[in-house]
Design an enzyme around this catalytic site. Structure first.
Site, PDB file in Angstrom:
ATOM      1  CG  HIS A  44       1.804  -1.757 -15.357  1.00 47.02           C
ATOM      2  ND1 HIS A  44       1.524  -3.019 -14.885  1.00 47.02           N
ATOM      3  CD2 HIS A  44       2.808  -1.909 -16.258  1.00 47.02           C
ATOM      4  CE1 HIS A  44       2.313  -3.900 -15.484  1.00 47.02           C
ATOM      5  NE2 HIS A  44       3.095  -3.252 -16.323  1.00 47.02           N
ATOM      6  N   GLY A  65       0.785  -1.225   0.000  1.00 41.41           N
ATOM      7  CA  GLY A  65       0.000   0.000   0.000  1.00 41.41           C
ATOM      8  C   GLY A  65       0.819   1.277   0.000  1.00 41.41           C
ATOM      9  CB  SER A  66       4.265   2.184  -1.007  1.00 43.26           C
ATOM     10  OG  SER A  66       4.328   1.776  -2.349  1.00 43.26           O
ATOM     11  CG  ASN A  67       1.497   3.451  -5.706  1.00 46.04           C
ATOM     12  OD1 ASN A  67       1.873   4.498  -6.220  1.00 46.04           O
ATOM     13  ND2 ASN A  67       2.066   2.287  -5.967  1.00 46.04           N
ATOM     14  NE  ARG A 122     -11.934 -13.996 -12.940  1.00 44.36           N
ATOM     15  CZ  ARG A 122     -11.319 -12.886 -12.568  1.00 44.36           C
ATOM     16  NH1 ARG A 122     -10.687 -12.820 -11.422  1.00 44.36           N
ATOM     17  NH2 ARG A 122     -11.337 -11.824 -13.334  1.00 44.36           N
ATOM     18  CG  ASP A 147      -9.009  -1.787 -21.677  1.00 44.75           C
ATOM     19  OD1 ASP A 147      -8.350  -2.622 -21.007  1.00 44.75           O
ATOM     20  OD2 ASP A 147      -8.652  -1.395 -22.803  1.00 44.75           O
ATOM     21  CG  MET A 197      -1.035  -7.986  -6.155  1.00 44.05           C
ATOM     22  SD  MET A 197      -0.185  -6.988  -7.418  1.00 44.05           S
ATOM     23  CE  MET A 197       0.796  -8.262  -8.201  1.00 44.05           C
ATOM     24  NE  ARG A 198      -7.189 -12.033  -5.107  1.00 42.47           N
ATOM     25  CZ  ARG A 198      -6.820 -13.309  -5.154  1.00 42.47           C
ATOM     26  NH1 ARG A 198      -7.114 -14.045  -6.197  1.00 42.47           N
ATOM     27  NH2 ARG A 198      -6.160 -13.856  -4.149  1.00 42.47           N
ATOM     28  CB  VAL A 216      -3.817  -7.934 -18.805  1.00 39.05           C
ATOM     29  CG1 VAL A 216      -2.732  -7.799 -17.743  1.00 39.05           C
ATOM     30  CG2 VAL A 216      -4.775  -9.058 -18.454  1.00 39.05           C
TER      31      VAL A 216
HETATM   32  C1  GRF Z   1       3.269  -0.888  -7.638  1.00 36.98           C
HETATM   33  O1  GRF Z   1       4.571  -0.914  -8.140  1.00 36.98           O
HETATM   34  C2  GRF Z   1       2.265  -0.848  -8.764  1.00 36.98           C
HETATM   35  O2  GRF Z   1       2.752  -0.261  -9.916  1.00 36.98           O
HETATM   36  C3  GRF Z   1       2.017  -2.307  -9.023  1.00 36.98           C
HETATM   37  O3  GRF Z   1       2.072  -2.923  -7.764  1.00 36.98           O
HETATM   38  C4  GRF Z   1       2.928  -2.180  -6.894  1.00 36.98           C
HETATM   39  C5  GRF Z   1       2.138  -1.935  -5.633  1.00 36.98           C
HETATM   40  O4  GRF Z   1       2.890  -1.339  -4.628  1.00 36.98           O
HETATM   41  N1  GRF Z   1       0.756  -2.469  -9.700  1.00 36.98           N
HETATM   42  P1  GRF Z   1       2.188  -0.761  -3.320  1.00 36.98           P
HETATM   43  O5  GRF Z   1       1.305  -1.866  -2.750  1.00 36.98           O
HETATM   44  O6  GRF Z   1       1.416   0.454  -3.681  1.00 36.98           O
HETATM   45  O7  GRF Z   1       3.341  -0.492  -2.396  1.00 36.98           O
END
Ligand code: GRF
Length: 209
Positions: free
Chosen positions: A113, A17-19, A69, A145, A94-95, A148
């Site tokens: 990404h 969750g760093s973003n 799913r 969209d 991640m899904r 992927v």
């Molecule tokens: C990021 O590098 C993002 O681009 C990718 O997954 C990573 C997630 O990092 N989709 P965080 O969980 O936000 O630290």
């Protein structure tokens, strides 16, 4: 979507969750969006704690709690709808979102990404860049969209690959750039910077980072 008020943003995460933390730091600095909910597919996602510390509602929709799913996607869609988002951000989620979710929020889901798309979509993008031997990679913020990592690109920033880089070093440097580019792009979306064409930027913006 209300044109004047602060935009409601629901963030989907799976891990660190760093973003999400970067988005929260920017909201503290005063922006036109607010992180109103955080949803994870994993109860152990560290990022849930960042939200809880700020009293932001969180929810976990685990695939393990559903028989297939399709059911999981329906549960996720129901949870997202309850949060009444203007925008949804997948930040390390991640899904793959099912078509029901994507069709319910057309051009309202933003993903970050760790490559310069369309190069290196999918998993392990920094590893793919190292293996390909490119000298520059970066990160992309794009709309989601049904493919992927194929949706319309909103913003990109480059990151040089250094001779001594391993996958972890490179991903760490890319993430540092993501932490600027994602909040900056969300602010632009919140203020309709991407007009005149509704929600799809034209031409693609390039960050000066
Ligand atoms: C990021 O590098 C993002 O681009 C990718 O997954 C990573 C997630 O990092 N989709 P965080 O969980 O936000 O630290």
């Amino acid at each position: 979507m209300d044109a004047t008020s602060t935009k409601r943003v629901t963030v989907l995460i799976s891990g660190t969750g760093s973003n999400l933390r970067a988005l929260l730091a920017h909201t503290a600095a005063g922006v036109d969006y607010e992180i109103t909910s955080v949803i994870s597919d994993r109860a152990t996602a560290k990022g849930l704690g960042f939200a809880q510390e700020r009293n932001i509602p969180t929810a976990v929709v685990s695939p393990k709690a559903h028989t297939n799913r399709t059911q999981w996607n329906q549960a996720l869609l129901a949870e997202i709808e309850q949060t009444r988002p203007d925008w949804i951000v997948t930040a390390g989620f991640m899904r793959i979102l099912g078509p029901d979710v994507i069709r319910k929020f057309p051009l309202r889901i933003v993903n970050v990404h760790p490559s310069l798309l369309p190069s290196f979509p999918g998993v392990h993008a920094p590893r793919q860049a190292l293996e390909a031997g490119v000298r520059v990679t970066g990160c992309t913020v794009h709309l989601v969209d049904e493919g992927v990592d194929t949706g319309p690109i909103l913003a990109q920033a480059s990151v040089p690959i250094l001779a001594q880089d391993n996958e972890r070093d490179l991903h760490t440097r890319i993430q540092a750039v993501e932490h600027q580019l994602l909040p900056e792009t969300l602010q632009q979306l919140a203020t309709r910077h991407f007009a005149p064409f509704p929600w799809i930027p034209s031409p693609t913006t390039t960050s000066t980072l």
